[in-house]
Design a protein around this motif. Structure first.
Motif, PDB file in Angstrom:
ATOM      1  N   SER A  15     -20.971  -1.999  -3.805  1.00 29.44           N
ATOM      2  CA  SER A  15     -19.751  -2.811  -3.840  1.00 29.44           C
ATOM      3  C   SER A  15     -19.785  -3.689  -5.078  1.00 29.44           C
ATOM      4  O   SER A  15     -20.826  -4.258  -5.412  1.00 29.44           O
ATOM      5  CB  SER A  15     -19.656  -3.697  -2.593  1.00 29.44           C
ATOM      6  OG  SER A  15     -19.362  -2.902  -1.464  1.00 29.44           O
ATOM      7  N   GLN A  71     -12.478 -15.567  -0.445  1.00 29.10           N
ATOM      8  CA  GLN A  71     -13.379 -14.679  -1.197  1.00 29.10           C
ATOM      9  C   GLN A  71     -12.855 -14.617  -2.635  1.00 29.10           C
ATOM     10  O   GLN A  71     -11.823 -13.979  -2.900  1.00 29.10           O
ATOM     11  CB  GLN A  71     -13.423 -13.303  -0.543  1.00 29.10           C
ATOM     12  CG  GLN A  71     -13.836 -13.375   0.931  1.00 29.10           C
ATOM     13  CD  GLN A  71     -14.262 -12.031   1.488  1.00 29.10           C
ATOM     14  OE1 GLN A  71     -15.099 -11.344   0.909  1.00 29.10           O
ATOM     15  NE2 GLN A  71     -13.700 -11.660   2.624  1.00 29.10           N
ATOM     16  N   TYR A 125     -13.422 -13.158  -5.349  1.00 33.14           N
ATOM     17  CA  TYR A 125     -13.176 -11.934  -6.129  1.00 33.14           C
ATOM     18  C   TYR A 125     -11.778 -11.363  -5.885  1.00 33.14           C
ATOM     19  O   TYR A 125     -11.304 -10.542  -6.665  1.00 33.14           O
ATOM     20  CB  TYR A 125     -14.258 -10.869  -5.885  1.00 33.14           C
ATOM     21  CG  TYR A 125     -15.043 -11.010  -4.600  1.00 33.14           C
ATOM     22  CD1 TYR A 125     -16.131 -11.874  -4.520  1.00 33.14           C
ATOM     23  CD2 TYR A 125     -14.710 -10.274  -3.475  1.00 33.14           C
ATOM     24  CE1 TYR A 125     -16.862 -12.009  -3.343  1.00 33.14           C
ATOM     25  CE2 TYR A 125     -15.435 -10.398  -2.307  1.00 33.14           C
ATOM     26  CZ  TYR A 125     -16.505 -11.270  -2.239  1.00 33.14           C
ATOM     27  OH  TYR A 125     -17.212 -11.403  -1.076  1.00 33.14           O
ATOM     28  N   VAL A 146     -14.598  -3.438  -3.988  1.00 31.79           N
ATOM     29  CA  VAL A 146     -15.178  -3.794  -2.692  1.00 31.79           C
ATOM     30  C   VAL A 146     -14.064  -3.810  -1.652  1.00 31.79           C
ATOM     31  O   VAL A 146     -12.949  -4.254  -1.922  1.00 31.79           O
ATOM     32  CB  VAL A 146     -15.911  -5.162  -2.758  1.00 31.79           C
ATOM     33  CG1 VAL A 146     -14.987  -6.299  -3.161  1.00 31.79           C
ATOM     34  CG2 VAL A 146     -16.609  -5.485  -1.438  1.00 31.79           C
ATOM     35  N   MET A 147     -14.393  -3.269  -0.497  1.00 36.94           N
ATOM     36  CA  MET A 147     -13.433  -3.312   0.614  1.00 36.94           C
ATOM     37  C   MET A 147     -13.452  -4.706   1.223  1.00 36.94           C
ATOM     38  O   MET A 147     -14.507  -5.370   1.225  1.00 36.94           O
ATOM     39  CB  MET A 147     -13.802  -2.264   1.658  1.00 36.94           C
ATOM     40  CG  MET A 147     -13.640  -0.849   1.139  1.00 36.94           C
ATOM     41  SD  MET A 147     -14.067   0.360   2.412  1.00 36.94           S
ATOM     42  CE  MET A 147     -13.750   1.886   1.510  1.00 36.94           C
ATOM     43  N   GLY A 156     -12.634  -6.573   4.650  1.00 45.52           N
ATOM     44  CA  GLY A 156     -12.250  -6.670   6.058  1.00 45.52           C
ATOM     45  C   GLY A 156     -11.693  -8.051   6.381  1.00 45.52           C
ATOM     46  O   GLY A 156     -11.020  -8.243   7.392  1.00 45.52           O
ATOM     47  N   GLY A 157     -11.962  -9.013   5.473  1.00 46.01           N
ATOM     48  CA  GLY A 157     -11.426 -10.366   5.637  1.00 46.01           C
ATOM     49  C   GLY A 157      -9.910 -10.377   5.742  1.00 46.01           C
ATOM     50  O   GLY A 157      -9.323 -11.368   6.177  1.00 46.01           O
ATOM     51  N   ARG A 192     -30.011   1.530   2.620  1.00 45.43           N
ATOM     52  CA  ARG A 192     -29.386   1.940   3.881  1.00 45.43           C
ATOM     53  C   ARG A 192     -30.458   2.238   4.918  1.00 45.43           C
ATOM     54  O   ARG A 192     -31.614   2.515   4.590  1.00 45.43           O
ATOM     55  CB  ARG A 192     -28.522   3.191   3.674  1.00 45.43           C
ATOM     56  CG  ARG A 192     -27.290   2.942   2.813  1.00 45.43           C
ATOM     57  CD  ARG A 192     -26.388   1.902   3.418  1.00 45.43           C
ATOM     58  NE  ARG A 192     -25.029   1.966   2.896  1.00 45.43           N
ATOM     59  CZ  ARG A 192     -24.520   1.106   2.019  1.00 45.43           C
ATOM     60  NH1 ARG A 192     -25.238   0.112   1.543  1.00 45.43           N
ATOM     61  NH2 ARG A 192     -23.263   1.232   1.616  1.00 45.43           N
TER      62      ARG A 192
HETATM   63  C1  LIG Z   1     -14.277  -2.004   6.176  1.00 39.69           C
HETATM   64  C2  LIG Z   1     -15.130  -2.869   5.272  1.00 39.69           C
HETATM   65  C3  LIG Z   1     -14.843  -4.204   5.148  1.00 39.69           C
HETATM   66  C4  LIG Z   1     -15.588  -5.007   4.292  1.00 39.69           C
HETATM   67  N1  LIG Z   1     -15.246  -6.316   4.127  1.00 39.69           N
HETATM   68  C5  LIG Z   1     -15.872  -7.070   3.196  1.00 39.69           C
HETATM   69  C6  LIG Z   1     -15.431  -8.395   2.927  1.00 39.69           C
HETATM   70  O1  LIG Z   1     -14.477  -8.909   3.530  1.00 39.69           O
HETATM   71  N2  LIG Z   1     -16.080  -9.082   1.960  1.00 39.69           N
HETATM   72  C7  LIG Z   1     -17.118  -8.562   1.248  1.00 39.69           C
HETATM   73  O2  LIG Z   1     -17.637  -9.239   0.366  1.00 39.69           O
HETATM   74  N3  LIG Z   1     -17.555  -7.305   1.489  1.00 39.69           N
HETATM   75  C8  LIG Z   1     -16.955  -6.552   2.433  1.00 39.69           C
HETATM   76  N4  LIG Z   1     -17.354  -5.265   2.663  1.00 39.69           N
HETATM   77  C9  LIG Z   1     -18.453  -4.695   1.866  1.00 39.69           C
HETATM   78  C10 LIG Z   1     -19.738  -4.616   2.681  1.00 39.69           C
HETATM   79  O3  LIG Z   1     -20.270  -5.901   2.828  1.00 39.69           O
HETATM   80  C11 LIG Z   1     -20.693  -3.680   1.941  1.00 39.69           C
HETATM   81  O4  LIG Z   1     -20.132  -2.395   1.873  1.00 39.69           O
HETATM   82  C12 LIG Z   1     -22.055  -3.610   2.637  1.00 39.69           C
HETATM   83  O5  LIG Z   1     -22.691  -4.858   2.626  1.00 39.69           O
HETATM   84  C13 LIG Z   1     -22.962  -2.612   1.939  1.00 39.69           C
HETATM   85  O6  LIG Z   1     -23.126  -2.974   0.581  1.00 39.69           O
HETATM   86  P1  LIG Z   1     -22.703  -1.966  -0.576  1.00 39.69           P
HETATM   87  O7  LIG Z   1     -21.276  -1.570  -0.348  1.00 39.69           O
HETATM   88  O8  LIG Z   1     -22.881  -2.730  -1.872  1.00 39.69           O
HETATM   89  O9  LIG Z   1     -23.614  -0.808  -0.489  1.00 39.69           O
HETATM   90  C14 LIG Z   1     -16.661  -4.456   3.547  1.00 39.69           C
HETATM   91  C15 LIG Z   1     -16.962  -3.099   3.710  1.00 39.69           C
HETATM   92  C16 LIG Z   1     -16.214  -2.315   4.557  1.00 39.69           C
HETATM   93  C17 LIG Z   1     -16.554  -0.853   4.699  1.00 39.69           C
END
Ligand SMILES: Cc1cc2nc3c(=O)[nH]c(=O)nc-3n(C[C@H](O)[C@H](O)[C@H](O)COP(=O)(O)O)c2cc1C
Length: 248
Positions: free
Chosen positions: A16, A70, A72, A134-135, A137-138, A176
């Motif tokens: 992310s 957030q 970003y 980055v996704m 969910g917030g 992971r």
């Molecule tokens: C559906 C979904 C919602 C997420 N929401 C947030 C978020 O609101 N803020 C954030 O910083 N990261 C968010 N993430 C990122 C996750 O924190 C991140 O994918 C996870 O910690 C694994 O890290 P990586 O993606 O760097 O491998 C989200 C990921 C997914 C799949």
């Protein structure tokens, strides 16, 4: 590298991205990301999602606050909201003078899965252009306010946001859970699970320790324990009901 290797490397190098260059993302690229999202598989081919592109800085700042501040979200050049969307289906059913049954949890799952598949296609396509993201969910923190801001009609629910831009950071890849813990053959296997979790405990603790030069003592299991210790987004259920899904 063969095409297959290129694709697998792209998938398996996921991280992310939460800091971006100010360079804008051209519209032709966004169009192509949408095209990639459109080709995601879809349950019954319902295609129950919409994508909203947000470039306006004030709207991004509003969304930033609604998503738990957030930073970003305000900082990325373009933000997307992925909406589970049955509005079109309600219209089509009405046109056919047919009942519109979305009472069961089933269609909520159908819509959430469709939206997630489209989102991941979108993000992978973005990465193929050298973008990162980055996704978010917030986006469900204050879903009713998000719906008002984005003028979401009934039968829609914002499922996730996504910051997209050219990466302004090069973060470590977050480890992971081991393959042994998530992969089963012929039947579900709990044997040795404790051992597999213990292995991940070590890997994840080491990751946080090394990444922060010994500043952060953390691990996946302690994160999960605190995550599941509190109720999350309790008001989301009411919002989803208000949007037209009785959740029976
Ligand atoms: C559906 C979904 C919602 C997420 N929401 C947030 C978020 O609101 N803020 C954030 O910083 N990261 C968010 N993430 C990122 C996750 O924190 C991140 O994918 C996870 O910690 C694994 O890290 P990586 O993606 O760097 O491998 C989200 C990921 C997914 C799949």
């Amino acid at each position: 590298m063969s095409d297959g290797e290129v694709i697998r490397t792209l998938i398996q190098s996921h991280r992310s991205i939460r800091r971006f260059k100010s360079e804008p993302v051209p519209q032709y690229i966004i169009d192509d990301l949408v095209e990639s999202a459109r080709w995601a598989p879809s349950s019954h081919n319902v295609q129950a999602y919409s994508i909203i592109c947000i470039r306006d800085q004030d709207t991004k700042k509003n969304l930033q606050e609604l998503c738990g501040n957030q930073s970003y979200i305000g900082q990325c050049p373009v933000f997307f909201v992925f909406v589970m969307d049955f509005y079109r289906h309600a219209l089509v059913s009405e046109r056919h003078d047919s009942a519109f049954e979305v009472e069961e949890v089933e269609n909520l799952l159908v819509g959430a899965v469709d939206t997630a598949l489209a989102s991941e296609n979108f993000l992978l396509a973005a990465r193929s252009y050298g973008l990162g993201g980055v996704m978010i969910g917030g986006i469900r923190n204050q879903a009713a306010e998000v719906a008002r801001l984005l003028k979401l009609p009934e039968w829609t629910v914002p499922v996730m946001g996504m910051c997209i831009g050219y990466p302004g950071q090069d973060p470590w890849q977050k480890p992971r859970i081991g393959r042994e813990a998530i992969y089963h053959e012929e039947h579900y296997e709990t044997h040795n699970l404790e051992q597999h979790l213990e292995a991940y405990e070590k890997t994840s603790a080491e990751y946080y320790w090394k990444r922060t030069n010994g500043q952060r003592i953390d691990s996946w299991s302690s994160q999960m324990a605190s995550y599941f210790a509190v109720k999350r987004r309790a008001e989301l259920t009411d919002f989803i009901k208000k949007q037209g899904f009785p959740l029976k």
